[in-house]
Design a protein around this motif. Structure first.
Motif, PDB file in Angstrom:
ATOM      1  N   THR A 167       0.843  -1.192   0.000  1.00 40.10           N
ATOM      2  CA  THR A 167       0.000   0.000   0.000  1.00 40.10           C
ATOM      3  C   THR A 167       0.880   1.245   0.000  1.00 40.10           C
ATOM      4  OG1 THR A 167      -1.689  -1.160   1.234  1.00 40.10           O
ATOM      5  CG2 THR A 167      -1.785   1.232   1.309  1.00 40.10           C
ATOM      6  N   VAL A 168       0.496   2.239  -0.792  1.00 39.44           N
ATOM      7  CA  VAL A 168       1.268   3.488  -0.829  1.00 39.44           C
ATOM      8  C   VAL A 168       0.969   4.304   0.425  1.00 39.44           C
ATOM      9  CG1 VAL A 168       1.744   5.606  -2.106  1.00 39.44           C
ATOM     10  CG2 VAL A 168       1.150   3.526  -3.337  1.00 39.44           C
ATOM     11  N   VAL A 169       2.024   4.717   1.103  1.00 41.01           N
ATOM     12  CA  VAL A 169       1.870   5.595   2.266  1.00 41.01           C
ATOM     13  C   VAL A 169       2.267   6.991   1.802  1.00 41.01           C
ATOM     14  CG1 VAL A 169       2.551   6.032   4.651  1.00 41.01           C
ATOM     15  CG2 VAL A 169       2.509   3.684   3.785  1.00 41.01           C
ATOM     16  N   ASP A 170       1.367   7.955   1.947  1.00 41.07           N
ATOM     17  CA  ASP A 170       1.695   9.269   1.392  1.00 41.07           C
ATOM     18  C   ASP A 170       2.697  10.024   2.261  1.00 41.07           C
ATOM     19  OD1 ASP A 170       0.321  11.422   3.011  1.00 41.07           O
ATOM     20  OD2 ASP A 170      -1.401  10.165   2.547  1.00 41.07           O
ATOM     21  N   ARG A 171       3.376  10.969   1.608  1.00 45.67           N
ATOM     22  CA  ARG A 171       4.478  11.675   2.261  1.00 45.67           C
ATOM     23  C   ARG A 171       4.027  12.480   3.478  1.00 45.67           C
ATOM     24  NH1 ARG A 171       9.432  12.357  -0.236  1.00 45.67           N
ATOM     25  NH2 ARG A 171       9.662  10.934  -1.981  1.00 45.67           N
ATOM     26  N   GLN A 172       2.828  13.052   3.381  1.00 48.59           N
ATOM     27  CA  GLN A 172       2.311  13.819   4.520  1.00 48.59           C
ATOM     28  C   GLN A 172       2.224  12.935   5.755  1.00 48.59           C
ATOM     29  OE1 GLN A 172       1.336  17.121   4.956  1.00 48.59           O
ATOM     30  NE2 GLN A 172       2.562  17.316   3.107  1.00 48.59           N
ATOM     31  N   ARG A 173       1.732  11.721   5.534  1.00 42.91           N
ATOM     32  CA  ARG A 173       1.561  10.822   6.667  1.00 42.91           C
ATOM     33  C   ARG A 173       2.918  10.372   7.215  1.00 42.91           C
ATOM     34  NH1 ARG A 173      -0.814   4.890   6.679  1.00 42.91           N
ATOM     35  NH2 ARG A 173      -0.495   4.511   8.897  1.00 42.91           N
ATOM     36  N   GLU A 208       9.481   1.273  -3.111  1.00 45.90           N
ATOM     37  CA  GLU A 208       9.171   1.915  -4.379  1.00 45.90           C
ATOM     38  C   GLU A 208       8.704   3.347  -4.125  1.00 45.90           C
ATOM     39  OE1 GLU A 208       5.949   1.631  -8.011  1.00 45.90           O
ATOM     40  OE2 GLU A 208       5.967   0.033  -6.506  1.00 45.90           O
ATOM     41  N   THR A 209       9.249   4.278  -4.915  1.00 47.93           N
ATOM     42  CA  THR A 209       8.789   5.660  -4.836  1.00 47.93           C
ATOM     43  C   THR A 209       7.659   5.831  -5.831  1.00 47.93           C
ATOM     44  OG1 THR A 209      11.014   6.393  -4.295  1.00 47.93           O
ATOM     45  CG2 THR A 209       9.481   8.080  -5.045  1.00 47.93           C
ATOM     46  N   VAL A 210       6.493   6.204  -5.353  1.00 48.90           N
ATOM     47  CA  VAL A 210       5.372   6.467  -6.249  1.00 48.90           C
ATOM     48  C   VAL A 210       5.302   7.981  -6.426  1.00 48.90           C
ATOM     49  CG1 VAL A 210       2.902   6.147  -6.639  1.00 48.90           C
ATOM     50  CG2 VAL A 210       4.197   4.416  -5.375  1.00 48.90           C
ATOM     51  N   ARG A 211       5.743   8.413  -7.583  1.00 49.97           N
ATOM     52  CA  ARG A 211       5.946   9.846  -7.825  1.00 49.97           C
ATOM     53  C   ARG A 211       4.717  10.681  -7.503  1.00 49.97           C
ATOM     54  NH1 ARG A 211      10.309  11.935  -9.898  1.00 49.97           N
ATOM     55  NH2 ARG A 211      11.078   9.928 -10.603  1.00 49.97           N
ATOM     56  N   GLY A 212       4.952  11.744  -6.743  1.00 53.70           N
ATOM     57  CA  GLY A 212       3.870  12.658  -6.398  1.00 53.70           C
ATOM     58  C   GLY A 212       2.936  12.138  -5.314  1.00 53.70           C
ATOM     59  N   VAL A 213       3.156  10.908  -4.857  1.00 48.12           N
ATOM     60  CA  VAL A 213       2.254  10.360  -3.844  1.00 48.12           C
ATOM     61  C   VAL A 213       3.022   9.971  -2.577  1.00 48.12           C
ATOM     62  CG1 VAL A 213       0.442   8.696  -3.345  1.00 48.12           C
ATOM     63  CG2 VAL A 213       0.813   9.454  -5.700  1.00 48.12           C
ATOM     64  N   GLY A 214       3.836   8.945  -2.690  1.00 44.04           N
ATOM     65  CA  GLY A 214       4.532   8.523  -1.482  1.00 44.04           C
ATOM     66  C   GLY A 214       5.364   7.286  -1.721  1.00 44.04           C
ATOM     67  N   LEU A 215       5.400   6.415  -0.745  1.00 47.79           N
ATOM     68  CA  LEU A 215       6.268   5.242  -0.800  1.00 47.79           C
ATOM     69  C   LEU A 215       5.478   3.972  -0.561  1.00 47.79           C
ATOM     70  CD1 LEU A 215       9.071   6.655   1.526  1.00 47.79           C
ATOM     71  CD2 LEU A 215       9.198   6.480  -0.962  1.00 47.79           C
ATOM     72  N   ARG A 216       6.004   2.891  -1.133  1.00 42.36           N
ATOM     73  CA  ARG A 216       5.351   1.594  -0.966  1.00 42.36           C
ATOM     74  C   ARG A 216       6.427   0.559  -0.667  1.00 42.36           C
ATOM     75  NH1 ARG A 216       1.302   0.380  -5.318  1.00 42.36           N
ATOM     76  NH2 ARG A 216       2.985   0.937  -6.730  1.00 42.36           N
ATOM     77  N   LEU A 217       6.188  -0.264   0.332  1.00 45.13           N
ATOM     78  CA  LEU A 217       7.115  -1.357   0.625  1.00 45.13           C
ATOM     79  C   LEU A 217       6.600  -2.621  -0.033  1.00 45.13           C
ATOM     80  CD1 LEU A 217       9.551  -2.063   2.880  1.00 45.13           C
ATOM     81  CD2 LEU A 217       7.683  -3.464   3.724  1.00 45.13           C
ATOM     82  N   GLU A 218       7.480  -3.310  -0.729  1.00 47.62           N
ATOM     83  CA  GLU A 218       7.056  -4.543  -1.399  1.00 47.62           C
ATOM     84  C   GLU A 218       8.248  -5.493  -1.411  1.00 47.62           C
ATOM     85  OE1 GLU A 218       3.749  -5.944  -2.985  1.00 47.62           O
ATOM     86  OE2 GLU A 218       3.969  -4.182  -4.252  1.00 47.62           O
ATOM     87  N   PRO A 219       8.079  -6.698  -0.855  1.00 41.00           N
ATOM     88  CA  PRO A 219       9.214  -7.628  -0.917  1.00 41.00           C
ATOM     89  C   PRO A 219       9.597  -7.895  -2.373  1.00 41.00           C
ATOM     90  CG  PRO A 219       7.497  -8.444   0.548  1.00 41.00           C
ATOM     91  CD  PRO A 219       6.920  -7.268  -0.171  1.00 41.00           C
TER      92      PRO A 219
END
Ligand code: CA
Length: 221
Positions: A167-173, A208-219
């Motif tokens: 799941t993408v966690v946004d940068r603000q959070r 993974e960096t999801v541009r403009g949104v945030g980060l996602r952890l994925e094995p």
């Protein structure tokens, strides 16, 4: 799902309680901070900021001493500073009055989804994503059984992402939960820590960096 509503104004509380009961929630309503602290445990707390005996921040802080129950703070319009303080004290979300009933339901569902992932594992103190295992109690992160040497902020960032892999966690959070700020310039700080984590995990594909949104952890596959 059991809800605790802490709200001194009947005009707000009564329709809220009725609406939530219609939606199938088990609702307890109290009107003061003292009653909120004495109430039996629930699955989520909706906490008004302005209470007759103490302010919502104080109630939030005291609840957090021994409980991880999700808390949604309710503030009046324009209390921007209060909102930040509330999040720093451990509130999970906030709502600004006057709010619509649908919006409230959406927030309740979002917060409980977020927090239930923490509890869904066989041991709520351990997060697992592929070969990565994070022990929140001892603050250790293991990759294939080998302990990673992480700084406190690297650990918190990794633990936040590992709560909900994929799941993408946004940068603000991220800024709010790891650095206790919503300062825009904090974005660079995140990037520095992500770079260090990728090196320590040995494969940049982990985060993974999801541009403009945030980060996602994925094995990595
Ligand atoms: Ca009030």
């Amino acid at each position: 799902m059991r809800l605790l509503i802490v709200e001194d104004e009947d005009a707000i509380a009564i329709p809220l309680v009725e609406g939530l009961r219609r939606e199938g929630f088990e609702v307890t309503r109290v009107a003061t901070g003292a009653e909120a602290l004495a109430a039996p445990e629930t699955d989520l707390v909706l906490l008004d900021l302005r209470l007759p005996d103490m302010d919502g921040f104080e109630v939030c802080r005291r609840i957090r001493v021994n409980s991880d129950v999700p808390i949604i703070m309710v503030t009046a319009r324009g209390e921007e500073v209060d909102r930040v303080v509330g999040l720093e004290l451990g509130a999970d979300d906030y709502l600004v009055k006057p709010f619509g009933f649908r919006e409230l339901l959406a927030r309740i569902r979002a917060v409980s989804r977020r927090t239930s992932t923490r509890e869904a594992g066989r041991d709520p103190e351990t997060l697992v994503a592929g070969a990565l295992e994070i022990d929140l109690r001892s603050r250790r992160a293991l990759l294939d059984g080998n302990e990673l040497s992480l700084t406190p902020k690297e650990f918190e960032l990794l633990a936040l992402l590992a709560r909900d892999p994929g799941t993408v966690v946004d940068r603000q959070r991220i800024l709010r939960e790891v650095w206790n700020t919503t300062w825009y310039g904090g974005a660079k700080t995140i990037d520095v820590h992500v770079g260090a984590l990728r090196r320590k995990l040995g494969d940049p594909a982990w985060i993974e960096t999801v541009r403009g949104v945030g980060l996602r952890l994925e094995p990595p596959a």
